[in-house]
Design a protein around this motif. Structure first.
Motif: not given
Length: 179
Positions: A94, A96, A134, A136
């Motif tokens: 991630s 974030r 967030a 990915t």
């Protein structure tokens, strides 16, 4: 659909997009997708004979570690009527953080995009009421991030802020707009 240890994955959406139909006059099936049950099995039915690109999106697949979410997977040139196939999803990382205005107030509804070397956005996340986002991405990767306006408006075409060299696994990143 399974993980790297052969464990079945629940809640993965598998879709098929036509590449080449056996009968050029056949009508493409349109958007065909299914959701995997607990045993990870799927079957796409109603497809005209041919080759397809399959995409597996872990939209409802819980990850035991939010820092290592599942990555989507793509398989190309899959023929209808072929032997059963296995799709393995890998773990990602991630990125974030929060998007703030120049005074430090959270910005809601902005888009944070990862940008590939060619300049095209790859992955998107929209900020929540606290400005959090967030993304990915693959483990070990480095990205340029762009902050854009809401996807429904003209602001989406505008890059309000940019940060280069953001590593996968970065947490608590602050992206602040200049004005």
């Amino acid at each position: 659909v399974q993980d790297e240890h052969g464990n079945a994955l629940l809640g993965v959406y598998v879709s098929a997009q036509g590449e080449r139909l056996t009968d050029p006059g056949a009508r493409p099936a349109g958007h065909v997708h299914v959701r995997t049950p607990a045993d990870g099995r799927f079957e796409l039915v109603g497809l005209p004979a041919g080759e397809y690109t399959l995409r597996a999106y872990p939209l409802e697949t819980p990850s035991p570690d939010p820092g290592e979410p599942w990555l989507p997977a793509t398989l190309e040139h899959v023929a209808t009527g072929a032997q059963p196939i296995q799709i393995e999803l890998a773990r990602g990382a991630s990125i974030r953080g929060r998007v703030l205005d120049a005074q430090g107030a959270a910005l809601f509804g902005y888009v944070v995009a990862t940008v590939a070397r060619g300049g095209d956005p790859v992955e998107y996340a929209q900020t929540d009421a606290e400005g959090r986002f967030a993304l990915t991405v693959p483990r070990g990767s480095s990205w340029t991030l762009e902050v854009r306006g809401a996807p429904e408006g003209e602001g989406f075409r505008t890059v309000f802020a940019q940060r280069e060299g953001v590593l996968a696994g970065t947490r608590d990143l602050e992206l602040r707009l200049a004005r």
